[in-house]
Scaffold this active site. Structure first.
Site, PDB file in Angstrom:
ATOM      1  CG  ASP A  59       2.024   3.713  -8.477  1.00 42.92           C
ATOM      2  OD1 ASP A  59       0.982   2.830  -8.642  1.00 42.92           O
ATOM      3  OD2 ASP A  59       2.227   4.621  -7.770  1.00 42.92           O
ATOM      4  CG  ASP A 127      -2.716   6.739  -1.178  1.00 43.25           C
ATOM      5  OD1 ASP A 127      -1.688   5.403  -0.791  1.00 43.25           O
ATOM      6  OD2 ASP A 127      -3.354   6.364  -2.290  1.00 43.25           O
ATOM      7  CB  THR A 131       3.737   1.762   2.075  1.00 41.84           C
ATOM      8  OG1 THR A 131       2.339   0.950   1.054  1.00 41.84           O
ATOM      9  CG2 THR A 131       4.383   1.578   0.583  1.00 41.84           C
ATOM     10  CB  CYS A 186      -7.168  11.587  -1.779  1.00 41.99           C
ATOM     11  SG  CYS A 186      -6.561  10.273  -2.939  1.00 41.99           S
ATOM     12  CB  CYS A 246      15.931   4.116  14.683  1.00 48.80           C
ATOM     13  SG  CYS A 246      15.348   5.947  15.076  1.00 48.80           S
TER      14      CYS A 246
END
Length: 256
Positions: A59, A127, A131, A186, A246
């Site tokens: 992070d 979030d 990513t 958020c 995939c």
């Protein structure tokens, strides 16, 4: 395990499904957690308290006062510190046996390619969709199981995408990168504080089950929570053979 560890983990050892053998698997495990916020906090605390031997935590953000409503690994005293360093302190206070390796960098493709290959299992506690897709690509490439969680407003979801299984979809099978919705954060939409704990705790439970090889994982299933009515719903997930990550084409295969 020494006597202190036998005492510390005695409630796990008493479980027939875990026992000493399962606890030793946890102590030998190396888990990668991407995100040290609302989901990463309960994930890191529960994996640490359960005795997962090494936790690499990624992070790049610092602790902010607005985080404290739901990011329970952080404290007022650690406002301004990097979240990874804050979680190192939080886990150490619970269980000094566990080694938390802080990586205070943005989780880009190059970093994830290096770190995912070193881990036994990956937890996506981020979030944002970009990513999440980068994590998914690295997990597919290195054939690592991925425990994915999300929480916004009163809605949460958890799933396991296991690249070791030919039947398991990957994250991009269900949420194609070409169909990404507008990012919802958020900071503008809000999040019910306990929701992050509920989703993160389920993620931790799935990770521990996978590491010990017990129970039935959420592979091929999307578990969704409506926090307003406290109702769980489940959706069956299927692998998309045309998936850009995939699918057959991505694997260099040709369709029959």
């Amino acid at each position: 395990m020494n006597d202190e560890q036998l005492l510390r983990y005695s409630r796990h050892i008493l479980l027939d499904e875990i026992g000493i053998e399962g606890q030793e698997k946890l102590l030998a495990a190396h888990v990668l957690v991407v995100g040290a916020g609302g989901l990463g906090s309960p994930v890191a605390l529960y994996l640490g308290s359960a005795g997962v031997g090494r936790i690499t935590l990624v992070d790049h953000d610092r602790v902010d006062a607005t985080n404290l409503q739901r990011q329970i690994a952080h404290t007022v005293a650690r406002i301004g510190e990097f979240k990874t360093e804050s979680v190192v302190q939080a886990v150490a206070a619970l269980n000094p046996d566990v080694k938390v390796i802080p990586v205070t960098e943005r989780a880009d493709d190059a970093l994830l390619d290096r770190l995912v290959g070193q881990a036994d299992l990956v937890l996506d506690c981020t979030d944002n969709f970009s990513t999440r897709h980068a994590i998914n690509r690295a997990c597919v490439k290195h054939c690592k199981p991925l425990v994915s969680g999300a929480a916004i407003r009163f809605d949460g979801q958890v799933a396991v995408y296991d690249a070791r299984s030919l039947e398991s979809p990957c994250y991009a099978c269900i949420f194609p990168e070409s169909d990404l919705p507008e990012e919802t954060r958020c900071a503008t939409m809000g999040v019910f504080a306990p929701l992050a704990g509920i989703v993160g705790t389920v993620q931790a439970a799935e990770a521990l089950k996978l590491l010990c090889g017990i129970g039935t994982a959420l592979t091929g299933r999307l578990l969704m929570l409506d926090g307003r009515g406290m109702e769980w719903h489940e959706m069956k997930l299927s692998r998309n053979k045309a998936c850009a990550v995939c699918g057959d084409k991505a694997a260099g295969l040709t369709s029959a």
